[in-house]
Design a protein around this motif. Structure first.
Motif, PDB file in Angstrom:
ATOM      1  N   SER A 182      16.708  78.825 117.246  1.00 54.39           N
ATOM      2  CA  SER A 182      16.405  77.400 117.155  1.00 54.39           C
ATOM      3  C   SER A 182      16.837  76.691 118.430  1.00 54.39           C
ATOM      4  O   SER A 182      17.643  77.203 119.210  1.00 54.39           O
ATOM      5  CB  SER A 182      17.125  76.776 115.961  1.00 54.39           C
ATOM      6  OG  SER A 182      18.532  76.771 116.180  1.00 54.39           O
ATOM      7  N   ARG A 183      16.311  75.487 118.628  1.00 54.56           N
ATOM      8  CA  ARG A 183      16.725  74.687 119.783  1.00 54.56           C
ATOM      9  C   ARG A 183      18.230  74.433 119.738  1.00 54.56           C
ATOM     10  O   ARG A 183      18.905  74.476 120.766  1.00 54.56           O
ATOM     11  CB  ARG A 183      15.967  73.356 119.808  1.00 54.56           C
ATOM     12  CG  ARG A 183      14.480  73.490 120.077  1.00 54.56           C
ATOM     13  CD  ARG A 183      13.788  72.143 120.028  1.00 54.56           C
ATOM     14  NE  ARG A 183      12.375  72.257 120.343  1.00 54.56           N
ATOM     15  CZ  ARG A 183      11.443  72.539 119.455  1.00 54.56           C
ATOM     16  NH1 ARG A 183      11.777  72.755 118.195  1.00 54.56           N
ATOM     17  NH2 ARG A 183      10.173  72.633 119.825  1.00 54.56           N
ATOM     18  N   GLU A 184      18.744  74.152 118.540  1.00 58.29           N
ATOM     19  CA  GLU A 184      20.158  73.880 118.398  1.00 58.29           C
ATOM     20  C   GLU A 184      20.997  75.108 118.781  1.00 58.29           C
ATOM     21  O   GLU A 184      22.031  74.981 119.449  1.00 58.29           O
ATOM     22  CB  GLU A 184      20.485  73.463 116.966  1.00 58.29           C
ATOM     23  CG  GLU A 184      19.900  72.114 116.540  1.00 58.29           C
ATOM     24  CD  GLU A 184      18.402  72.173 116.244  1.00 58.29           C
ATOM     25  OE1 GLU A 184      17.777  71.103 116.183  1.00 58.29           O
ATOM     26  OE2 GLU A 184      17.868  73.296 116.079  1.00 58.29           O
ATOM     27  N   PHE A 187      20.860  75.591 122.570  1.00 59.31           N
ATOM     28  CA  PHE A 187      21.692  74.592 123.244  1.00 59.31           C
ATOM     29  C   PHE A 187      23.161  75.015 123.171  1.00 59.31           C
ATOM     30  O   PHE A 187      23.875  75.009 124.183  1.00 59.31           O
ATOM     31  CB  PHE A 187      21.497  73.220 122.603  1.00 59.31           C
ATOM     32  CG  PHE A 187      22.114  72.087 123.387  1.00 59.31           C
ATOM     33  CD1 PHE A 187      21.330  71.261 124.169  1.00 59.31           C
ATOM     34  CD2 PHE A 187      23.491  71.847 123.334  1.00 59.31           C
ATOM     35  CE1 PHE A 187      21.895  70.215 124.890  1.00 59.31           C
ATOM     36  CE2 PHE A 187      24.065  70.803 124.049  1.00 59.31           C
ATOM     37  CZ  PHE A 187      23.261  69.985 124.831  1.00 59.31           C
ATOM     38  N   GLU A 188      23.616  75.383 121.986  1.00 63.57           N
ATOM     39  CA  GLU A 188      25.033  75.716 121.820  1.00 63.57           C
ATOM     40  C   GLU A 188      25.398  76.999 122.558  1.00 63.57           C
ATOM     41  O   GLU A 188      26.479  77.097 123.148  1.00 63.57           O
ATOM     42  CB  GLU A 188      25.364  75.845 120.336  1.00 63.57           C
ATOM     43  CG  GLU A 188      26.851  75.962 120.068  1.00 63.57           C
ATOM     44  CD  GLU A 188      27.219  75.552 118.653  1.00 63.57           C
ATOM     45  OE1 GLU A 188      28.417  75.625 118.334  1.00 63.57           O
ATOM     46  OE2 GLU A 188      26.323  75.161 117.885  1.00 63.57           O
ATOM     47  N   PRO A 194      27.741  71.702 120.575  1.00 63.07           N
ATOM     48  CA  PRO A 194      26.591  71.393 119.713  1.00 63.07           C
ATOM     49  C   PRO A 194      25.601  70.470 120.417  1.00 63.07           C
ATOM     50  O   PRO A 194      25.978  69.659 121.262  1.00 63.07           O
ATOM     51  CB  PRO A 194      27.241  70.701 118.500  1.00 63.07           C
ATOM     52  CG  PRO A 194      28.662  71.133 118.524  1.00 63.07           C
ATOM     53  CD  PRO A 194      29.015  71.298 119.971  1.00 63.07           C
ATOM     54  N   ALA A 195      24.345  70.582 120.046  1.00 63.70           N
ATOM     55  CA  ALA A 195      23.309  69.727 120.623  1.00 63.70           C
ATOM     56  C   ALA A 195      23.407  68.311 120.080  1.00 63.70           C
ATOM     57  O   ALA A 195      23.660  68.123 118.889  1.00 63.70           O
ATOM     58  CB  ALA A 195      21.925  70.301 120.311  1.00 63.70           C
ATOM     59  N   PRO A 197      21.997  64.762 118.645  1.00 62.11           N
ATOM     60  CA  PRO A 197      20.854  64.512 117.767  1.00 62.11           C
ATOM     61  C   PRO A 197      19.582  64.237 118.578  1.00 62.11           C
ATOM     62  O   PRO A 197      19.616  63.520 119.583  1.00 62.11           O
ATOM     63  CB  PRO A 197      21.278  63.266 116.969  1.00 62.11           C
ATOM     64  CG  PRO A 197      22.768  63.276 117.026  1.00 62.11           C
ATOM     65  CD  PRO A 197      23.133  63.859 118.358  1.00 62.11           C
ATOM     66  N   ASP A 199      18.018  65.842 120.704  1.00 64.22           N
ATOM     67  CA  ASP A 199      17.957  66.286 122.094  1.00 64.22           C
ATOM     68  C   ASP A 199      16.841  67.318 122.274  1.00 64.22           C
ATOM     69  O   ASP A 199      16.714  68.240 121.486  1.00 64.22           O
ATOM     70  CB  ASP A 199      19.293  66.896 122.506  1.00 64.22           C
ATOM     71  CG  ASP A 199      19.331  67.256 123.977  1.00 64.22           C
ATOM     72  OD1 ASP A 199      19.765  66.414 124.771  1.00 64.22           O
ATOM     73  OD2 ASP A 199      18.923  68.385 124.321  1.00 64.22           O
TER      74      ASP A 199
END
Length: 241
Positions: A182-184, A187-188, A194-195, A197, A199
């Motif tokens: 996932s994008r989240e 990112f992490e 953490p990403a 909101p 983003d």
């Protein structure tokens, strides 16, 4: 053994911000140099080799976009962009031009320090040869990645250097082949936090990495978009050495 402090350059036309950051970063173990505009930055770069730049977007003369664009022609020095603009388009454009991270003004110096540390962790190359578990050369699709030099090599032997952010993102994909991320999660795994909101900066980085791999978003075979879920590296990964 004495460790040489990392050299950082802060580019901002506000003298108070320059003084604040030079003092704060100096107290946290960095050698912080300052420049008020692009001209002063280039004078510094003529005699210094910084490990990271902190560049304000709105500068007199050449702005932060121009500085980032020009530096990326022949340098992969990490860049954190500072922006007082609330327009997400400015932040996305900065990432597309090669910035490694961004931070909105006003900001807490502690957050900037955390981001500096995170970017340097991602972009500093290993000081010693990679151990066997961290093989130097890996192959995927039509490409080889040299983890020591951070270069992509195609079938014809042509080499393409990766920025710190591109290298770290590719590393994450290579460590999770065939797995939808996932994008989240991306990112992490790449930023170490953490990403925020809503983003979407990971989309920009994936797009840029696809370009390095000679692909585009609509016809990507190596890094595919999984609608509503994230991205997946479709190629198998083989250790060469």
């Amino acid at each position: 053994m004495t460790t040489t402090p990392a050299t950082l350059i802060v580019v901002d036309d506000d003298p108070e911000i320059r003084e604040l950051l030079a003092d704060y970063l100096g107290r946290h173990g960095y050698r912080a140099l300052v420049a008020e505009d692009a001209e002063a930055l280039h004078r510094l770069l003529a005699r210094e080799t910084p490990e990271l730049l902190i560049v304000d977007l709105m500068l007199p003369g050449d702005d932060g976009f121009t500085i980032c664009r020009e530096l990326r022609r022949d340098s992969e020095v990490p860049i954190i962009m500072l922006t007082a603009s609330a327009d997400e388009t400015d932040r996305i454009l900065g990432l597309e031009l090669g910035a490694d991270d961004y931070l909105g003004k006003p900001f807490n110096p502690r957050e900037l320090l955390a981001r500096i540390k995170a970017v340097l962790r991602r972009t500093r190359g290993p000081a010693t040869p990679c151990p066997p578990a961290e093989a130097r050369l890996v192959a995927f699709g039509d490409w080889r990645l040299d983890r020591m030099t951070r270069e992509l090599v195609d079938r014809q032997g042509a080499r393409c250097s990766l920025s710190g952010a591109d290298f770290q993102l590719l590393q994450v994909f290579l460590e999770h082949p065939g797995r939808v991320l996932s994008r989240e999660a991306l990112f992490e795994l790449t930023r170490g936090r953490p990403a925020p909101p809503l983003d979407r900066s990971i989309d920009v980085h994936v797009c840029r990495l696809r370009q390095r791999l000679g692909e585009d978003a609509q016809h990507s075979q190596l890094i595919r978009t999984v609608r509503g879920a994230g991205y997946v590296l479709t190629a198998s990964v083989d250790v060469l050495s």
